[in-house]
Design a protein around this motif. Structure first.
Motif, PDB file in Angstrom:
ATOM      1  N   GLY A  29      -6.118   5.446 -13.412  1.00 42.38           N
ATOM      2  CA  GLY A  29      -7.105   4.435 -13.042  1.00 42.38           C
ATOM      3  C   GLY A  29      -6.618   3.031 -13.343  1.00 42.38           C
ATOM      4  O   GLY A  29      -6.787   2.105 -12.534  1.00 42.38           O
ATOM      5  N   ASP A  30      -6.032   2.880 -14.532  1.00 43.92           N
ATOM      6  CA  ASP A  30      -5.471   1.565 -14.878  1.00 43.92           C
ATOM      7  C   ASP A  30      -4.342   1.182 -13.918  1.00 43.92           C
ATOM      8  O   ASP A  30      -4.210   0.014 -13.519  1.00 43.92           O
ATOM      9  CB  ASP A  30      -4.958   1.580 -16.317  1.00 43.92           C
ATOM     10  CG  ASP A  30      -6.081   1.760 -17.329  1.00 43.92           C
ATOM     11  OD1 ASP A  30      -7.246   1.478 -16.974  1.00 43.92           O
ATOM     12  OD2 ASP A  30      -5.781   2.197 -18.462  1.00 43.92           O
ATOM     13  N   LEU A  31      -3.522   2.189 -13.569  1.00 40.13           N
ATOM     14  CA  LEU A  31      -2.422   1.914 -12.653  1.00 40.13           C
ATOM     15  C   LEU A  31      -2.935   1.512 -11.271  1.00 40.13           C
ATOM     16  O   LEU A  31      -2.395   0.585 -10.634  1.00 40.13           O
ATOM     17  CB  LEU A  31      -1.523   3.145 -12.546  1.00 40.13           C
ATOM     18  CG  LEU A  31      -0.242   2.994 -11.714  1.00 40.13           C
ATOM     19  CD1 LEU A  31       0.640   1.901 -12.307  1.00 40.13           C
ATOM     20  CD2 LEU A  31       0.519   4.315 -11.655  1.00 40.13           C
ATOM     21  N   VAL A  32      -4.011   2.189 -10.814  1.00 44.24           N
ATOM     22  CA  VAL A  32      -4.616   1.819  -9.532  1.00 44.24           C
ATOM     23  C   VAL A  32      -5.158   0.399  -9.577  1.00 44.24           C
ATOM     24  O   VAL A  32      -5.005  -0.393  -8.633  1.00 44.24           O
ATOM     25  CB  VAL A  32      -5.713   2.830  -9.148  1.00 44.24           C
ATOM     26  CG1 VAL A  32      -6.526   2.322  -7.961  1.00 44.24           C
ATOM     27  CG2 VAL A  32      -5.111   4.180  -8.834  1.00 44.24           C
ATOM     28  N   VAL A  87       0.838  -1.207   0.000  1.00 48.91           N
ATOM     29  CA  VAL A  87       0.000   0.000   0.000  1.00 48.91           C
ATOM     30  C   VAL A  87       0.869   1.252   0.000  1.00 48.91           C
ATOM     31  O   VAL A  87       0.609   2.205  -0.748  1.00 48.91           O
ATOM     32  CB  VAL A  87      -0.940  -0.026   1.217  1.00 48.91           C
ATOM     33  CG1 VAL A  87      -1.656   1.308   1.373  1.00 48.91           C
ATOM     34  CG2 VAL A  87      -1.977  -1.134   1.071  1.00 48.91           C
ATOM     35  N   ALA A  88       1.905   1.254   0.837  1.00 52.52           N
ATOM     36  CA  ALA A  88       2.796   2.419   0.871  1.00 52.52           C
ATOM     37  C   ALA A  88       3.480   2.616  -0.483  1.00 52.52           C
ATOM     38  O   ALA A  88       3.579   3.752  -0.989  1.00 52.52           O
ATOM     39  CB  ALA A  88       3.843   2.244   1.971  1.00 52.52           C
ATOM     40  N   PHE A  89       3.948   1.538  -1.080  1.00 49.92           N
ATOM     41  CA  PHE A  89       4.588   1.636  -2.400  1.00 49.92           C
ATOM     42  C   PHE A  89       3.601   2.131  -3.456  1.00 49.92           C
ATOM     43  O   PHE A  89       3.948   2.973  -4.308  1.00 49.92           O
ATOM     44  CB  PHE A  89       5.148   0.269  -2.794  1.00 49.92           C
ATOM     45  CG  PHE A  89       5.732   0.226  -4.178  1.00 49.92           C
ATOM     46  CD1 PHE A  89       6.968   0.790  -4.427  1.00 49.92           C
ATOM     47  CD2 PHE A  89       5.040  -0.367  -5.219  1.00 49.92           C
ATOM     48  CE1 PHE A  89       7.517   0.758  -5.711  1.00 49.92           C
ATOM     49  CE2 PHE A  89       5.574  -0.400  -6.497  1.00 49.92           C
ATOM     50  CZ  PHE A  89       6.821   0.156  -6.736  1.00 49.92           C
ATOM     51  N   ILE A 100      -4.726  -5.165  -7.888  1.00 50.28           N
ATOM     52  CA  ILE A 100      -4.618  -6.602  -8.128  1.00 50.28           C
ATOM     53  C   ILE A 100      -3.280  -7.135  -7.631  1.00 50.28           C
ATOM     54  O   ILE A 100      -3.204  -8.199  -6.986  1.00 50.28           O
ATOM     55  CB  ILE A 100      -4.807  -6.900  -9.627  1.00 50.28           C
ATOM     56  CG1 ILE A 100      -6.223  -6.510 -10.067  1.00 50.28           C
ATOM     57  CG2 ILE A 100      -4.550  -8.374  -9.906  1.00 50.28           C
ATOM     58  CD1 ILE A 100      -6.455  -6.642 -11.556  1.00 50.28           C
ATOM     59  N   THR A 101      -2.212  -6.359  -7.923  1.00 50.32           N
ATOM     60  CA  THR A 101      -0.887  -6.790  -7.453  1.00 50.32           C
ATOM     61  C   THR A 101      -0.824  -6.825  -5.929  1.00 50.32           C
ATOM     62  O   THR A 101      -0.229  -7.739  -5.342  1.00 50.32           O
ATOM     63  CB  THR A 101       0.187  -5.837  -7.995  1.00 50.32           C
ATOM     64  OG1 THR A 101       0.099  -5.794  -9.425  1.00 50.32           O
ATOM     65  CG2 THR A 101       1.570  -6.291  -7.586  1.00 50.32           C
ATOM     66  N   GLY A 102      -1.430  -5.821  -5.277  1.00 47.44           N
ATOM     67  CA  GLY A 102      -1.431  -5.796  -3.813  1.00 47.44           C
ATOM     68  C   GLY A 102      -2.162  -6.973  -3.205  1.00 47.44           C
ATOM     69  O   GLY A 102      -1.698  -7.578  -2.235  1.00 47.44           O
ATOM     70  N   ALA A 120      -2.686  -9.879  -4.692  1.00 52.80           N
ATOM     71  CA  ALA A 120      -1.883 -11.076  -4.941  1.00 52.80           C
ATOM     72  C   ALA A 120      -0.676 -11.127  -4.010  1.00 52.80           C
ATOM     73  O   ALA A 120      -0.323 -12.195  -3.475  1.00 52.80           O
ATOM     74  CB  ALA A 120      -1.418 -11.092  -6.401  1.00 52.80           C
ATOM     75  N   ALA A 121      -0.034  -9.946  -3.795  1.00 52.11           N
ATOM     76  CA  ALA A 121       1.120  -9.921  -2.892  1.00 52.11           C
ATOM     77  C   ALA A 121       0.703 -10.242  -1.460  1.00 52.11           C
ATOM     78  O   ALA A 121       1.421 -10.942  -0.727  1.00 52.11           O
ATOM     79  CB  ALA A 121       1.795  -8.552  -2.952  1.00 52.11           C
ATOM     80  N   ALA A 122      -0.463  -9.728  -1.046  1.00 52.75           N
ATOM     81  CA  ALA A 122      -0.930 -10.025   0.306  1.00 52.75           C
ATOM     82  C   ALA A 122      -1.220 -11.513   0.473  1.00 52.75           C
ATOM     83  O   ALA A 122      -0.815 -12.136   1.478  1.00 52.75           O
ATOM     84  CB  ALA A 122      -2.182  -9.213   0.614  1.00 52.75           C
ATOM     85  N   ALA A 123      -1.907 -12.100  -0.541  1.00 53.90           N
ATOM     86  CA  ALA A 123      -2.190 -13.530  -0.460  1.00 53.90           C
ATOM     87  C   ALA A 123      -0.900 -14.344  -0.476  1.00 53.90           C
ATOM     88  O   ALA A 123      -0.709 -15.281   0.320  1.00 53.90           O
ATOM     89  CB  ALA A 123      -3.103 -13.946  -1.611  1.00 53.90           C
ATOM     90  N   GLY A 124       0.020 -13.949  -1.406  1.00 55.08           N
ATOM     91  CA  GLY A 124       1.299 -14.654  -1.437  1.00 55.08           C
ATOM     92  C   GLY A 124       2.092 -14.456  -0.159  1.00 55.08           C
ATOM     93  O   GLY A 124       2.763 -15.375   0.315  1.00 55.08           O
TER      94      GLY A 124
END
Length: 468
Positions: free
Chosen positions: A158-161, A47-49, A166-168, A170-174
């Protein structure tokens, strides 16, 4: 105290409710806590990144829009006539710049993708488009208005968000899965060690601690130390059990002697004076034997439990002379020869040195024949100094030598000899506590015990032989 006491309804109950309200319950499992903390840390970092990235990209896009609007203004402000119209008619799409050229609030030129007026309907002032970056300049009586659309930049953000969201996730789940797997691998040795300890408590036995780790990490070393601790406790427990059994066995004989003689003394009126004195003397010998036995046991356990002692340099000459005098008092018929080195010094603990010397010398006196001889030699050997006490008795059978330092052990030639059977055990324990050792060599013509002490610095050679 009154058992029917009821707390008041005012402050007491309220305080109890408040304390329960603020009570926080944490997961009992260390693995669960580590997983939650790892997942939370990864989510926080993502989130910070993401926020920092979005902020940086937004600033960059806005600066790029302002720079592009300035470039458009520079181009149209230098153009005139047909060239200006050609430039303006290139901006036909909504994503192209919106350009107005005004004079006295009247539109002279505008790009095809603009509205007729760039003014607010009520205020008659220039109103910027909500999704654009507006640039307004005055030059040579003309007013140039350039709106740079920000809709493409907003769509990009918006696309970047969306991508970062989605990356966040996935990263949280991983991160949660990785944290759970990592904590499982890290805490698995602790779990198995815990099961080993629980099994020991359930079976009331000292069992090996399972060490599943094959690396030399902290948990592997902890498991190794715990195994050593369990082995030490087991050896001490076995030693204590053996000590208790041996002490009970050794104390049984003097206690039976005391009881038997007390039965004789109960018939006070029927025994004569000689029988009375003999009975009291037997009781006295049994009590003395018990006192000696208990004292030796306490000394042995004290030495073994306290570990190494602080060492200091001592001259061997006076220590040996005192031991020889005591041995001569014990058996004046023996011929004791001391082959001493006057300048030899050892590192030791004086009470322990005297006790070890006497234990070995007393054993030599005990097994020496009447009118026999005992030789005491000093053997320097590297960092050690050996004190050899040689008797000329029957020697020690080869099968008894491995057990000669065992508590209460009496060899083939020891039956009928006085003592508790603890002297050599005490001598060995005393030598170990001084970082030394004791060795034995036996032949058919006698036994030789050597006490090996650490040699003190600045101990120079030189010998003298003196009979006692």
């Amino acid at each position: 105290m009154d058992n029917n006491f009821v707390p008041p309804k005012g402050g007491g109950a309220g305080r109890t409710q408040v304390s329960r309200k603020h009570l926080v319950t944490y997961p009992k499992s260390l693995r669960t806590r580590f997983t939650i903390q790892t997942g939370g840390a990864i989510v926080s970092l993502v989130v910070a990144f993401a926020l920092i990235t979005l902020f940086a990209v937004s600033i960059h896009l806005y600066d790029a829009a302002v720079s592009d609007a300035s470039s458009v203004y520079s181009g149209i402000s230098e153009a005139h006539g047909t060239t200006l119209q050609v430039l303006l008619h290139e901006y036909t799409r909504k994503v192209d710049p919106h350009v107005w050229i005004l004079k006295d609030h009247r539109v002279l030129f505008r790009s095809p993708n603009t509205t007729p007026y760039p003014f607010g309907p009520l205020t008659n002032a220039i109103v910027p488009h909500p999704l654009s970056s507006r640039l307004v300049h005055q030059r040579e009586g003309l007013q140039y208005v350039v709106d740079w659309p920000l809709r493409p930049d907003i769509d990009l953000l918006g696309d970047l968000v969306l991508v970062m969201g989605i990356t966040g996730v996935a990263a949280a789940a991983g991160g949660v899965l990785l944290g759970r797997w990592t904590t499982h691998r890290v805490l698995e040795p602790v779990k198995r060690m815990t099961h080993s300890v629980e099994r020991m408590l359930a079976t009331n036995q000292f069992l090996p601690v399972e060490n599943p780790s094959r690396t030399d990490d902290e948990f592997s070393r902890l498991a190794g130390l715990l195994s050593q601790l369990v082995q030490t406790l087991e050896s001490r427990w076995q030693r204590d059990r053996t000590l208790l059994a041996d002490a009970a066995h050794q104390l049984r004989t003097p206690l039976e002697v005391i009881r038997g003689n007390l039965d004789i003394l109960r018939d006070w009126d029927t025994i004569d004076r000689a029988m009375e004195e003999e009975t009291i003397a037997a009781i006295d010998r049994a009590v003395s034997e018990m006192i000696t036995l208990v004292g030796d046991l306490l000394t042995l356990e004290h030495v073994r439990n306290d570990g190494p002692v602080e060492l200091a340099p001592y001259s061997m000459r006076p220590l040996l002379e005192d031991a020889v005098e005591d041995a001569r008092a014990l058996n004046p018929d023996l011929h004791i020869t001391l082959h001493a080195v006057h300048t030899h010094r050892i590192l030791g603990h004086e009470p322990f040195v005297r006790r070890a010397l006497w234990a070995v010398l007393e054993n030599a006196v005990k097994y020496s024949p009447p009118g026999g001889a005992i030789d005491i030699d000093i053997i320097p050997q590297g960092p050690f100094l050996g004190i050899t006490i040689q008797d000329h008795g029957p020697g020690i059978p080869p099968e008894d030598i491995p057990h000669i330092f065992t508590r209460f052990f009496r060899g083939t030639n020891g039956h009928g000899k006085p003592g508790t059977g603890l002297g050599l055990s005490i001598a060995e324990a005393l030598m170990k506590s001084q970082r030394g050792s004791i060795t034995v060599h036996s032949t058919a013509h006698g036994a030789a015990f050597t006490l090996w002490f650490l040699r003190a610095p600045n101990s120079s050679p030189g010998s003298a032989e003196e009979p006692f």
